[in-house]
Write an enzyme that holds these catalytic residues in place. Structure first.
Site, PDB file in Angstrom:
ATOM      1  N   GLY A 222      69.435  23.294  24.720  1.00 36.16           N
ATOM      2  CA  GLY A 222      69.603  23.114  23.274  1.00 36.16           C
ATOM      3  C   GLY A 222      69.678  24.428  22.524  1.00 36.16           C
ATOM      4  O   GLY A 222      69.117  24.564  21.445  1.00 36.16           O
TER       5      GLY A 222
ATOM      6  N   LYS B  54      81.725  37.718   6.683  1.00 32.72           N
ATOM      7  CA  LYS B  54      82.149  38.824   7.550  1.00 32.72           C
ATOM      8  C   LYS B  54      83.673  38.947   7.483  1.00 32.72           C
ATOM      9  O   LYS B  54      84.379  37.962   7.682  1.00 32.72           O
ATOM     10  CB  LYS B  54      81.689  38.512   8.987  1.00 32.72           C
ATOM     11  CG  LYS B  54      82.259  39.457  10.033  1.00 32.72           C
ATOM     12  CD  LYS B  54      81.720  39.155  11.424  1.00 32.72           C
ATOM     13  CE  LYS B  54      82.430  40.010  12.465  1.00 32.72           C
ATOM     14  NZ  LYS B  54      82.055  39.670  13.838  1.00 32.72           N
TER      15      LYS B  54
ATOM     16  N   ILE C  98      80.503  32.742  20.906  1.00 31.29           N
ATOM     17  CA  ILE C  98      80.469  31.440  20.225  1.00 31.29           C
ATOM     18  C   ILE C  98      81.885  30.858  20.189  1.00 31.29           C
ATOM     19  O   ILE C  98      82.081  29.655  20.356  1.00 31.29           O
ATOM     20  CB  ILE C  98      79.838  31.567  18.821  1.00 31.29           C
ATOM     21  CG1 ILE C  98      78.350  31.907  18.991  1.00 31.29           C
ATOM     22  CG2 ILE C  98      80.007  30.290  18.013  1.00 31.29           C
ATOM     23  CD1 ILE C  98      77.602  32.197  17.710  1.00 31.29           C
TER      24      ILE C  98
HETATM   25  C1  FAD Z   1      72.574  40.562  23.597  1.00 31.22           C
HETATM   26  C2  FAD Z   1      73.459  39.433  23.185  1.00 31.22           C
HETATM   27  C3  FAD Z   1      74.090  39.458  21.952  1.00 31.22           C
HETATM   28  C4  FAD Z   1      74.936  38.415  21.570  1.00 31.22           C
HETATM   29  N1  FAD Z   1      75.596  38.469  20.378  1.00 31.22           N
HETATM   30  C5  FAD Z   1      76.512  37.513  20.086  1.00 31.22           C
HETATM   31  C6  FAD Z   1      77.258  37.548  18.885  1.00 31.22           C
HETATM   32  O1  FAD Z   1      77.062  38.403  18.039  1.00 31.22           O
HETATM   33  N2  FAD Z   1      78.188  36.592  18.679  1.00 31.22           N
HETATM   34  C7  FAD Z   1      78.407  35.603  19.578  1.00 31.22           C
HETATM   35  O2  FAD Z   1      79.311  34.788  19.380  1.00 31.22           O
HETATM   36  N3  FAD Z   1      77.664  35.497  20.672  1.00 31.22           N
HETATM   37  C8  FAD Z   1      76.737  36.425  20.962  1.00 31.22           C
HETATM   38  N4  FAD Z   1      75.993  36.325  22.093  1.00 31.22           N
HETATM   39  C9  FAD Z   1      76.114  35.135  22.921  1.00 31.22           C
HETATM   40  C10 FAD Z   1      75.311  34.005  22.295  1.00 31.22           C
HETATM   41  O3  FAD Z   1      73.972  34.399  22.137  1.00 31.22           O
HETATM   42  C11 FAD Z   1      75.374  32.780  23.187  1.00 31.22           C
HETATM   43  O4  FAD Z   1      76.694  32.512  23.533  1.00 31.22           O
HETATM   44  C12 FAD Z   1      74.844  31.582  22.455  1.00 31.22           C
HETATM   45  O5  FAD Z   1      73.589  31.844  21.908  1.00 31.22           O
HETATM   46  C13 FAD Z   1      74.740  30.401  23.378  1.00 31.22           C
HETATM   47  O6  FAD Z   1      73.665  30.524  24.235  1.00 31.22           O
HETATM   48  P1  FAD Z   1      73.361  29.270  25.138  1.00 31.22           P
HETATM   49  O7  FAD Z   1      73.141  28.086  24.280  1.00 31.22           O
HETATM   50  O8  FAD Z   1      74.394  29.195  26.189  1.00 31.22           O
HETATM   51  O9  FAD Z   1      72.001  29.691  25.893  1.00 31.22           O
HETATM   52  P2  FAD Z   1      70.472  29.722  25.353  1.00 31.22           P
HETATM   53  O10 FAD Z   1      70.378  30.077  23.940  1.00 31.22           O
HETATM   54  O11 FAD Z   1      69.735  30.558  26.347  1.00 31.22           O
HETATM   55  O12 FAD Z   1      69.990  28.206  25.501  1.00 31.22           O
HETATM   56  C14 FAD Z   1      69.628  27.664  26.733  1.00 31.22           C
HETATM   57  C15 FAD Z   1      68.943  26.341  26.498  1.00 31.22           C
HETATM   58  O13 FAD Z   1      68.656  25.748  27.749  1.00 31.22           O
HETATM   59  C16 FAD Z   1      67.326  25.306  27.754  1.00 31.22           C
HETATM   60  N5  FAD Z   1      66.830  25.314  29.119  1.00 31.22           N
HETATM   61  C17 FAD Z   1      66.988  26.266  30.068  1.00 31.22           C
HETATM   62  N6  FAD Z   1      66.371  25.896  31.216  1.00 31.22           N
HETATM   63  C18 FAD Z   1      65.833  24.673  30.977  1.00 31.22           C
HETATM   64  C19 FAD Z   1      65.066  23.768  31.744  1.00 31.22           C
HETATM   65  N7  FAD Z   1      64.694  24.022  33.010  1.00 31.22           N
HETATM   66  N8  FAD Z   1      64.680  22.605  31.169  1.00 31.22           N
HETATM   67  C20 FAD Z   1      65.005  22.302  29.891  1.00 31.22           C
HETATM   68  N9  FAD Z   1      65.733  23.120  29.121  1.00 31.22           N
HETATM   69  C21 FAD Z   1      66.131  24.293  29.653  1.00 31.22           C
HETATM   70  C22 FAD Z   1      66.599  26.301  26.843  1.00 31.22           C
HETATM   71  O14 FAD Z   1      65.384  25.764  26.379  1.00 31.22           O
HETATM   72  C23 FAD Z   1      67.629  26.457  25.746  1.00 31.22           C
HETATM   73  O15 FAD Z   1      67.490  25.385  24.840  1.00 31.22           O
HETATM   74  C24 FAD Z   1      75.123  37.332  22.451  1.00 31.22           C
HETATM   75  C25 FAD Z   1      74.439  37.290  23.669  1.00 31.22           C
HETATM   76  C26 FAD Z   1      73.624  38.321  24.047  1.00 31.22           C
HETATM   77  C27 FAD Z   1      72.926  38.267  25.376  1.00 31.22           C
END
Ligand code: FAD
Length: 502
Positions: free
Chosen positions: A13, A79, A347
């Site tokens: 999430g 932006k 994103i």
């Molecule tokens: C340093 C950095 C800077 C960034 N800057 C940008 C930016 O400026 N612009 C941009 O577009 N993108 C940026 N990104 C990318 C962006 O942060 C991600 O693409 C976006 O936040 C999506 O992350 P996610 O939902 O894939 O993962 P996460 O935010 O890590 O979410 C993972 C989810 O999975 C759940 N989860 C994991 N394991 C389990 C489990 N075993 N059981 C239950 N739940 C679990 C967690 O609780 C969480 O809810 C950046 C990334 C990094 C690393």
């Protein structure tokens, strides 16, 4: 006809999970599709991802989100582009704006006229011909004028926002449309022995969630696609060597700038992203060239306001999964892959994954042809973004650190070598196969990083210099005047706050 998919489960999430849940629930109501999202507050989300590109507006429109409401709820600012400092050479500064440069004339790209004028002595850099860049430097913002003949119709914009608030906002949206949220830690991913398809997710507290189709939005863990289905990772760290980030919020130190800033450092670069409540900062670096402690010092030294927390370290490897859709599972977000956040593309890649899935929405037989097309498309998207980001590192004259020596001398993908060669030869730049970054974006970065062709297109080169200088200058003047009429970014944000308080 084969039956429709009826039961979708989203593991995770963060931004990816809630964007997926929101988009699917807006498309198909709970009577047609059951959507369950599992997330663990204990694990939490990555908490970064604050800068976007204009495509986010399409996503919000698709969901029918009211912009004013969104701005207030996510602490968003506007932006207009990204300012790059010290990239090509120390002391350099250019903006990659969301709007193009000038106006194309007689079937020729504006930058050809600019190159001609430059050869004749025009001292103004190309970003002075972009409305977004000029407005950004003046700290101004307005929405695009709907009249296509007006200069202000050229405005293109995106947002900076608080990533956690955006996920929370989308959660509210999705839950209102019937998405069931399950709080808990996934302990085991169950598979059908005969097909290997995922059948259920077991939680640590003993509950089990069954599904027909699964989205892996578990972040860098890639719990379903990587860990369970064994899909490998394609490593691009030889082209994008940065592998660590430290992120820290800081207090505002002046008016909120309507642009992201990316400042090159000795072993990486630092971002600065102003949201309404605070400024997001981060140092992206390669640990082969700098220690974590040194990286922290660089980050804190580069802040322009007081740090509001201790820096948080995040590790990553640039690249993506070999396939994005395997069996009955698609990875979206960090579980699918990650490239440098330099051009704020993650994103966008989430959004692209979701919309491509929607346009290929399978029935319950999950035809191979749909999966193959999805994988082909996402691979191409990642590769195109990759090339654009590599360009920033490769096209440098910096020789003040081993990191920049590595970047300057590294081999690059053939696709990028070709683009650079084409631009050097008369400034030719094209947008291939619906790629995300359009011609003006490539031109902004080529020129910003000092890849300047020896000559322009021969037809434009044959035009009288004084005529070209005059028409280019009249465009610059019109753009400067139009920008001056725009309200300040601060004033626009005040209007949103006041409207919210009313
Ligand atoms: C340093 C950095 C800077 C960034 N800057 C940008 C930016 O400026 N612009 C941009 O577009 N993108 C940026 N990104 C990318 C962006 O942060 C991600 O693409 C976006 O936040 C999506 O992350 P996610 O939902 O894939 O993962 P996460 O935010 O890590 O979410 C993972 C989810 O999975 C759940 N989860 C994991 N394991 C389990 C489990 N075993 N059981 C239950 N739940 C679990 C967690 O609780 C969480 O809810 C950046 C990334 C990094 C690393």
């Amino acid at each position: 006809m084969a039956p429709l998919l009826k039961n979708i489960v989203i593991a995770g999430g963060g931004t990816a999970g809630w964007m997926t849940a929101a988009a699917l629930s807006s498309l198909l109501g709970p009577d047609k599709l059951s959507i369950t999202l599992i997330e663990s507050e204990e694990i939490g989300s990555i908490g970064v991802g604050e800068a976007t590109i204009p495509d986010i507006i399409n996503f919000n429109h698709l969901l029918g989100i009211d912009e004013a409401d969104f701005i207030r709820e996510t602490n968003a600012t506007f932006k207009l582009g990204i300012e790059f400092i010290d990239w090509g050479r120390k002391g350099d500064r250019y903006i990659h704006p969301f709007s193009g440069h000038g106006v194309d004339m007689n079937g020729y790209d504006f930058h050809q006229y600019w190159l001609r004028s430059r050869a004749a002595g025009n001292p103004h850099p190309i970003d002075e011909y972009s409305l977004c860049a000029v407005a950004a430097r003046q700290g101004r913002f307005t929405h695009p004028d709907p009249n296509p003949r007006a200069i202000l119709s050229h405005i293109r914009y995106a947002y900076h926002f608080d990533a956690s608030l955006y996920a929370r906002y989308l959660r509210g949206y999705a839950e209102k449309r019937g998405v069931r949220r399950v709080e808990g830690k996934i302990r085991l991913v169950g598979q059908a022995p005969e097909t290997g398809r995922i059948t259920h997710l077991d939680l640590e507290d003993g509950r089990s969630v069954q599904g027909e189709f699964f989205f892996d939005c578990s972040g860098f863990r890639s719990l379903l696609l990587g860990q369970t289905l064994g899909v490998g990772h394609i490593d691009w760290s030889h082209w994008l060597p940065c592998n660590s980030a430290q992120a820290v919020p800081s207090a505002h130190s002046g008016p909120l700038t309507p642009y992201t800033r990316a400042t090159a450092k000795t072993s990486g670069w630092q971002w600065r992203i102003p949201t309404q409540a605070r400024t997001g900062n981060g140092h992206i670096y390669c640990r082969d060239f700098i220690s974590d402690d040194e990286a922290t010092a660089v980050l804190l030294f580069g802040l322009d306001g007081e740090a509001l927390a201790a820096p948080r370290t995040i590790r990553f490897t640039a690249g993506h999964r070999q396939t994005f859709w395997e069996k009955n599972c698609i990875a979206i977000g960090l579980s699918a892959g990650f490239l440098e956040p330099l051009e704020s593309t993650s994103i966008y890649l989430i959004q692209e994954g979701i919309s491509r899935f929607i346009s290929l929405f399978p029935d319950s037989t999950l035809p191979d042809v749909l999966r193959n097309e999805y994988n082909r498309h996402m691979r191409t998207e990642f590769e195109q973004v990759r090339d654009f980001i590599i360009l920033h590192f490769k096209a440098t004259e910096r020789d003040d650190s081993p990191f920049w020596d590595y970047c300057r001398n590294m081999t690059i993908p053939d696709s990028l070598t070709h683009k650079i060669a084409l631009f050097r030869q008369g400034g030719r730049a094209f947008r291939y196969e619906d790629e995300l970054f359009s011609r003006p974006s490539w031109v902004a970065v080529f020129l910003g990083q000092n890849i300047v062709p020896d000559s322009c297109d021969p037809v434009i080169a044959s035009l009288p210099a004084n005529e070209v200088m005059a028409s280019v200058e009249s465009m610059r003047t019109a753009i400067v005047q139009a920008a001056r009429q725009m309200p300040t970014h601060e004033d626009i944000l005040k209007c949103y706050r006041k409207a919210g308080a009313a």
